[in-house]
Structure formats: structure tokens, C-alpha cells
Design a protein around this motif. Structure first.
Motif, short mmCIF file in Angstrom:
data_model
loop_
_atom_site.label_atom_id
_atom_site.label_comp_id
_atom_site.label_asym_id
_atom_site.label_seq_id
_atom_site.Cartn_x
_atom_site.Cartn_y
_atom_site.Cartn_z
N ASP A 339 17.44 -16.34 4.66
CA ASP A 339 16.68 -17.54 4.29
C ASP A 339 15.46 -17.25 3.42
O ASP A 339 14.80 -18.19 2.98
CB ASP A 339 16.19 -18.27 5.55
N VAL A 340 15.13 -15.98 3.19
CA VAL A 340 13.89 -15.67 2.48
C VAL A 340 14.16 -14.68 1.34
O VAL A 340 15.16 -13.97 1.33
CB VAL A 340 12.83 -15.08 3.43
N VAL A 341 13.24 -14.65 0.39
CA VAL A 341 13.31 -13.68 -0.70
C VAL A 341 13.30 -12.27 -0.11
O VAL A 341 12.50 -11.96 0.79
CB VAL A 341 12.11 -13.87 -1.66
N ARG A 342 14.17 -11.41 -0.61
CA ARG A 342 14.26 -10.05 -0.08
C ARG A 342 12.90 -9.35 -0.17
O ARG A 342 12.18 -9.47 -1.16
CB ARG A 342 15.31 -9.25 -0.85
N HIS A 343 12.58 -8.57 0.87
CA HIS A 343 11.24 -7.99 0.92
C HIS A 343 11.03 -6.90 -0.12
O HIS A 343 9.89 -6.60 -0.48
CB HIS A 343 10.90 -7.48 2.33
N ALA A 344 12.10 -6.31 -0.64
CA ALA A 344 11.92 -5.34 -1.73
C ALA A 344 11.35 -6.01 -2.97
O ALA A 344 10.74 -5.36 -3.81
CB ALA A 344 13.25 -4.66 -2.06
N THR A 345 11.53 -7.31 -3.08
CA THR A 345 10.90 -8.09 -4.15
C THR A 345 9.53 -8.59 -3.73
O THR A 345 8.57 -8.52 -4.49
CB THR A 345 11.79 -9.28 -4.55
N ARG A 346 9.42 -9.09 -2.51
CA ARG A 346 8.16 -9.67 -2.05
C ARG A 346 7.03 -8.64 -2.00
O ARG A 346 5.87 -8.97 -2.26
CB ARG A 346 8.32 -10.29 -0.66
N PHE A 347 7.36 -7.41 -1.63
CA PHE A 347 6.32 -6.43 -1.33
C PHE A 347 5.95 -5.51 -2.50
O PHE A 347 4.92 -4.85 -2.45
CB PHE A 347 6.74 -5.56 -0.15
N ILE A 348 6.79 -5.42 -3.53
CA ILE A 348 6.49 -4.46 -4.59
C ILE A 348 5.58 -5.08 -5.64
O ILE A 348 5.56 -6.29 -5.85
CB ILE A 348 7.78 -3.93 -5.28
N GLU A 349 4.81 -4.22 -6.30
CA GLU A 349 3.95 -4.64 -7.41
C GLU A 349 4.52 -4.19 -8.76
O GLU A 349 4.28 -4.83 -9.78
CB GLU A 349 2.54 -4.09 -7.22
N THR A 350 5.26 -3.08 -8.75
CA THR A 350 5.91 -2.59 -9.97
C THR A 350 7.31 -2.12 -9.62
O THR A 350 7.56 -1.68 -8.49
CB THR A 350 5.14 -1.41 -10.60
N PRO A 351 8.27 -2.19 -10.53
CA PRO A 351 9.63 -1.74 -10.24
C PRO A 351 9.70 -0.28 -9.81
O PRO A 351 10.58 0.10 -9.03
CB PRO A 351 10.36 -1.96 -11.57
N GLU A 352 8.76 0.55 -10.30
CA GLU A 352 8.80 1.98 -10.00
C GLU A 352 8.60 2.27 -8.50
O GLU A 352 9.01 3.33 -8.02
CB GLU A 352 7.74 2.71 -10.81
N GLU A 353 7.96 1.37 -7.78
CA GLU A 353 7.69 1.64 -6.37
C GLU A 353 8.74 1.02 -5.45
O GLU A 353 8.58 1.01 -4.23
CB GLU A 353 6.30 1.14 -5.99
N GLN A 354 9.84 0.52 -6.00
CA GLN A 354 10.86 -0.17 -5.22
C GLN A 354 11.37 0.68 -4.07
O GLN A 354 11.40 0.24 -2.91
CB GLN A 354 12.02 -0.59 -6.12
N ASP A 355 11.78 1.92 -4.36
CA ASP A 355 12.32 2.77 -3.31
C ASP A 355 11.25 3.14 -2.29
O ASP A 355 11.51 3.16 -1.07
CB ASP A 355 12.92 4.05 -3.91
N ARG A 356 10.06 3.43 -2.78
CA ARG A 356 8.97 3.82 -1.88
C ARG A 356 8.65 2.70 -0.89
O ARG A 356 8.50 2.94 0.31
CB ARG A 356 7.73 4.15 -2.71
N VAL A 357 8.55 1.48 -1.39
CA VAL A 357 8.25 0.34 -0.52
C VAL A 357 9.39 0.08 0.45
O VAL A 357 9.17 -0.20 1.64
CB VAL A 357 7.94 -0.92 -1.37
N ALA A 358 10.62 0.21 -0.03
CA ALA A 358 11.77 0.00 0.85
C ALA A 358 11.76 1.00 2.00
O ALA A 358 12.01 0.64 3.16
CB ALA A 358 13.07 0.11 0.06
N LYS A 359 11.46 2.25 1.70
CA LYS A 359 11.44 3.28 2.74
C LYS A 359 10.26 3.08 3.70
O LYS A 359 10.41 3.22 4.92
CB LYS A 359 11.37 4.67 2.10
N LEU A 360 9.11 2.76 3.14
CA LEU A 360 7.94 2.56 4.00
C LEU A 360 8.13 1.36 4.91
O LEU A 360 7.72 1.37 6.07
CB LEU A 360 6.69 2.37 3.13
N SER A 361 8.78 0.32 4.39
CA SER A 361 8.99 -0.91 5.17
C SER A 361 9.83 -0.64 6.41
O SER A 361 9.47 -1.07 7.52
CB SER A 361 9.66 -1.98 4.31
#
Length: 549
Positions: A339-361
Motif C-alpha cells: 500500500d505504500v511507496v517502497r522504502h528504498a525510494t522513500r529513504f534514499i537521497e541519491t541513487p548511489e546510496e540505494q544499496d546502502r540504505v536497503a541494507k541498513l534498513s
């Protein structure tokens, strides 16, 4: 020892990791571009390889699909687009063989307007099911009985020319609300639950669990008065949030029904419930009431971590409020769902940190006290899909476009094979929603071959959680920090683990309390950059430290 083992089996849900499957988008075996139950069965070994304890299936019941299955026309059958009851039984057998519990969605606050019950109910005011739905006369000027609104936009009432009355709908016009004040309705809905219990399901995710009852007096809702931060307010998109929903949901009568539901489940071994509570600023209070006393729901989740905030201050506020409010209940946490926007989109500020944010989450989620839900594809670090208006299937997104793009962006097909047409989701020529190219490049097979992939990190994070009893159901104590850091201790028996999270994009440091004594660093999957020296923990941006106290 036998008694302890039996108790452990009964409490399997406490601290469990639950993997949500959206059947329409998981795996298609028929070639029609729509996922099916046979596809779920085919992919269950993959799900089991993640190390999760259970799967949660979004609705697969017979439905006109006006709201993608959340408009049920037969609670005791499988919609032909997904397969048959025999397919479901085979899926259950395979899941249990792999050690996976099976939780199914139970959408009992409302039905489809094509359900036989509603067809009969609307036919007259004197038929046997005339009072099975919420019917009311218009006001003298012909307007709706109350000012209640639909979450999907517009009034929460629809005029019916046959009965010459309004009927209530919290969602689509084609989703009339059941009248739970009628004991026959309660018996019928408990009967549908029993049907699936007899088929061996291990639990139920209860959709909109606080929406079952309405105010008998049909009083108008007052306006909502938000606190100074206006958290959760979306009045620019949907006026529903402008009301304080005192009378159209979360009524006190709901508690007694939940007790009846729990009594039914307790006649079967090792079954569990997880309720979805959407109650605005009161959500955590409602959650506490619904899970207290060991006689209602086993656990609930709210939308508090499903928004855009990914800061230490916000997360700590939510977690501490839960600990202060839910004193003897249990919570289930999630960062993403259907029901919500995926958090890999909600939480990142730049595309380069996508994996880092996903792992930290997922590392953060896995260290919280409570059970956790993972949504299919988040273990691949998938972001929200960008879809055109022509591609939308979600009635909510179509209604509020372009201010809100709906929920289809998180519901696109699962990606299995980077080089295959439609990323291996179907052998057919088209899919019900497009498969984004950026998703295909993150398919399961592509990540299996990369040792540092998000997928492998999810497996490692889940394994780490399951190897430490303190993380399953241990106590959680917060430590004082600045607003940039989140620090807490998880403790059970002789195990005591310290976690310090830096959710900012700048290096941070954390000074250990002197009373804490020696802290020995613990190897945390995927994060070795933080270090401790002279009682000070140094953390890089988007980093975490774990230590044994």
C-alpha cells in the motif's frame, strides 16, 4: 522440556520474520500475465532460503477485482485467476514441508457489492439479510446520513435506488461495509475464518481491523486537529485526513468481537493473528488495546514506519511511544508493503546510496523488538516503479492522479531472471503491470551471483537476528544520544547487545556511558566500518555499530 517446546510452538509468531507475497505479482505459471498460486508454490524454496518464518498472502479469494481482491465476493474459494482450492492445498503442503507458516489476508470489514449477501440485502428492507450491511435513510434534504468520508475519495455513503436508502462504504462504492452490530454477520464472518483454519492456515492478517463497527447513533465526525508537526497529514491529496474519525471506525464494540475471534483461534493449535490498524494519531493506543490481555489479537502493525521519515529522532519517538503504550501487547514492524511507496525510494537521497540504505534498513528492522514483515522485492532493494497514467490499475491512484500516483508502483511483478522476457515473471506476451528495466537488472539470479548484494545481506541479517535470542523477544532499552543517532540495548538472559545507528549522511560519534563497562565489537553482516576507541564509537554515514556488553 516437552512443555517448553509446546509453548515455543504456540509463540512462533513472537519475533517472527514474515514475508508478504502479493499473489498477482509474484509468479505467473499460466502465461496470462497474472501471478497465481502455482507460481507461489514454485517459488517457495526461494522464500525459505531467505530464512523467514512465515509467508503472508494478500487476497486470492473470488472477487470482481475492483480493488485487486480486497473486494471479496466469496470468502471460501479461490478466484479462478489465481487457481483452485486444490492449488491452495498443494501450496500449503509445500510451505509446511519447507518449515514455513502460512498467513492469509482476511478482509471482513466489507464485501464486494457482487457478494450474494449484498445482492440480497439491497433487494428490499425486509429480506433475511436486510440488516447485514450499514443502511440508513437520507437526511430530510436528501443528503447522506452523516458527513463520513471514504478513504478512496468522496462521501462514505452511496444512494441505492432499490432500497431508497444510503449504504456505507469506507472504501470504494463497490465495497459496502458489513453491519457487525448484527450477530448473524459476526457468525458468518467467523465461519469464513473457520473454513481456512480447517484447511490448515497458521494465521490471519486482518485487513482494516479497526473498521468493523460503526457508531450506531450515526454521529458526524468532528474536524481533525493535528499537533504542531502535522505528522501524517495529507489534506492536499485526500480530505479524509481532515476528519477526526471518532464514529466511523474504532468503536468499543470491536473489542468484544476480537475476543470472539481469538476464542475461535485458540481452539486450534499454534494459530496467530496480525491486525492492520489505521487510526491516525490514535493508532498506537488502538494497537495497545487490541493486543493486550492475551485474549484479542496476537499482534498488530500500524503505518508509523511506512512514511517518509528515516531519522533517528522520529524512529526513536515511535519506538519509545510503543514501549510506553503497548505494555503487554505485541507489535509487528514493516518499512514496506503493498500500500505504500517502497522504502528504498522513500529513504534514499541519491541513487548511489540505494544499496546502502536497503541494507541498513533491514539491519535496523531486524534488531527491533517485535515481529517484522518484509514485502516481496525489498530483499532486492527495489525502488518504486515509475508508471504512466495509462498503466495504472489501482482505483485509488486513478482517483487522485496526478497528486498521488497510487499503489501500483510497489505492486509491479517480481523479478527473477535478468535476461528473460519480463524478468522471468511470465512466459506470456504481457504482464498486468509493466516490469521496469531497472528492476530487471536487480533480479534474483543477478543478485545470487554477487556476494555483496542486497539479497545476500537480507539472508545474513535475518540469520543474525535468529541466532541471537535477545533479538527475538528480548527487552529493549534506549540510550541517550543526540538526534542524529539511535542507540539501544537488546537483552535476554545472559545476552546483552548494544546497537548504535547513524541514519545521517555525515560521520558521527557516540560516547559509551561510563557505567556500561567493556563493550566488545560484534561482527554485523555488511557493516564493518564503525570502530571503537577510548570509549567512543566512530560511525560513518549510514552506518551501524553492534557490541556485546
Amino acid at each position: 522440556m516437552a512443555t517448553e517446546a509446546k509453548a515455543a510452538d504456540a509463540n512462533w509468531w513472537r519475533g517472527a520474520v514474515i514475508y508478504q507475497i502479493y499473489p498477482r505479482s509474484f509468479q505467473d505459471t499460466s502465461g496470462d500475465g497474472l501471478g497465481d498460486i502455482k507460481g507461489i508454490t514454485q517459488r517457495l524454496p526461494y522464500v525459505a532460503s531467505l530464512g523467514v518464518d512465515a509467508i503472508w498472502l494478500s487476497p486470492f479469494f473470488t472477487s470482481p477485482m475492483a480493488d485487486m481482491g480486497y473486494d471479496v465476493s466469496d470468502y471460501c474459494n479461490v478466484d479462478p485467476m489465481f487457481g483452485t482450492l486444490a492449488d491452495f492445498d498443494e501450496m500449503m503442503e509445500e510451505a509446511h514441508r519447507l518449515g514455513l507458516k502460512v498467513i492469509i489476508d482476511q478482509v471482513i470489514s466489507h464485501t464486494s457489492d457482487r457478494h450474494p449477501w449484498f445482492i440480497e440485502s439491497r433487494s428490499s428492507r425486509t429480506n433475511a439479510k436486510a440488516d447485514w450491511y450499514v443502511w440508513a435513510d437520507p437526511k430530510p434534504d436528501g443528503t447522506a446520513p452523516t458527513n463520513w468520508l471514504s478513504i478512496f475519495g468522496g462521501p462514505g455513503w452511496e444512494w441505492d435506488g432499490v432500497r431508497k436508502q444510503y449504504y456505507m462504504h469506507n472504501f470504494l462504492i463497490s465495497q459496502p461495509d458489513l453491519n457487525f452490530h448484527n450477530p448473524d454477520v459476526q457468525e458468518a464472518m467467523l465461519g469464513t475464518v473457520k473454513f481456512w483454519l480447517e484447511r490448515g492456515v497458521d494465521g490471519f492478517r486482518l485487513d482494516t481491523v479497526n473498521y468493523y463497527f460503526h457508531d450506531k447513533q450515526l454521529r458526524d465526525n468532528p474536524p481533525m486537529v493535528y499537533d504542531t508537526d502535522g505528522a501524517g497529514m495529507e489534506t492536499d491529496t485526500n480530505p479524509y485526513s481532515m476528519q477526526n474519525h471518532l464514529y466511523d471506525k474504532s468503536q468499543p464494540e470491536n473489542i468484544e468481537f476480537l475476543k470472539r475471534l481469538r476464542s475461535l483461534l485458540d481452539t486450534y493449535e499454534n494459530r496467530a493473528t496480525v491486525g492492520e490498524v489505521g487510526d491516525g494519531p490514535r493508532s498506537l493506543t488502538t494497537l495497545a488495546i487490541y493486543t493486550s490481555g492475551n485474549d484479542k489479537l496476537h499482534m498488530c502493525y500500524t503505518f508509523d514506519l511506512l512514511g517518509p521519515a528515516f531519522s533517528a529522532g522520529y524512529i526513536r519517538r515511535i519506538l519509545t511511544t510503543v514501549q510506553d503504550t503497548v505494555t503487554n501487547g505485541w507489535v509487528c514492524w514493516a518499512f514496506s508493503n503493498h500500500d505504500v511507496v517502497r522504502h528504498a525510494t522513500r529513504f534514499i537521497e541519491t541513487p548511489e546510496e540505494q544499496d546502502r540504505v536497503a541494507k541498513l534498513s533491514v539491519t535496523l528492522l531486524s534488531s527491533l523488538r517485535g515481529s517484522i514483515c518484509l514485502y516481496q522485492g525489498e530483499e532486492l532493494g527495489l525502488t518504486e516503479a515509475e508508471l504512466s497514467f495509462e498503466d495504472l490499475r489501482d482505483p485509488y491512484g486513478i482517483r487522485f492522479w496526478p497528486a498521488f500516483k497510487g499503489r501500483d508502483g510497489c505492486r509491479t511483478p517480481m523479478v527473477w531472471d535478468a535476461g528473460a522476457p519480463h524478468a522471468g515473471f511470465t512466459s506470456g506476451s504481457k504482464t498486468w503491470l509493466p516490469v521496469p528495466g531497472e528492476h530487471a537488472s536487480r533480479a534474483v539470479d543477478a543478485q545470487e551471483s554477487l556476494s555483496d548484494s542486497v539479497l545476500h545481506h537480507y539472508r545474513a541479517a535475518i540469520a543474525f537476528r535468529k541466532s541471537h535470542p535477545a533479538l527475538i523477544d528480548g527487552d529493549m532499552t534506549f540510550l541517550e544520544t543526540n538526534q542524529d543517532l539511535l542507540a539501544f540495548i537488546r537483552e535476554k538472559g545472559g545476552e546483552k547487545l548494544l546497537f548504535v545507528y547513524n541514519l545521517t549522511r555525515e560521520p558521527q560519534s557516540f560516547t559509551l556511558p561510563k557505567r556500561m563497562g567493556d563493550v566488545l565489537p560484534v561482527s554485523l553482516p555488511g557493516f564493518q566500518s564503525s570502530r571503537i576507541e577510548g570509549g567512543v564509537v566512530a560511525l560513518d554515514a549510514l552506518d551501524v555499530f553492534c557490541g556485546r556488553v
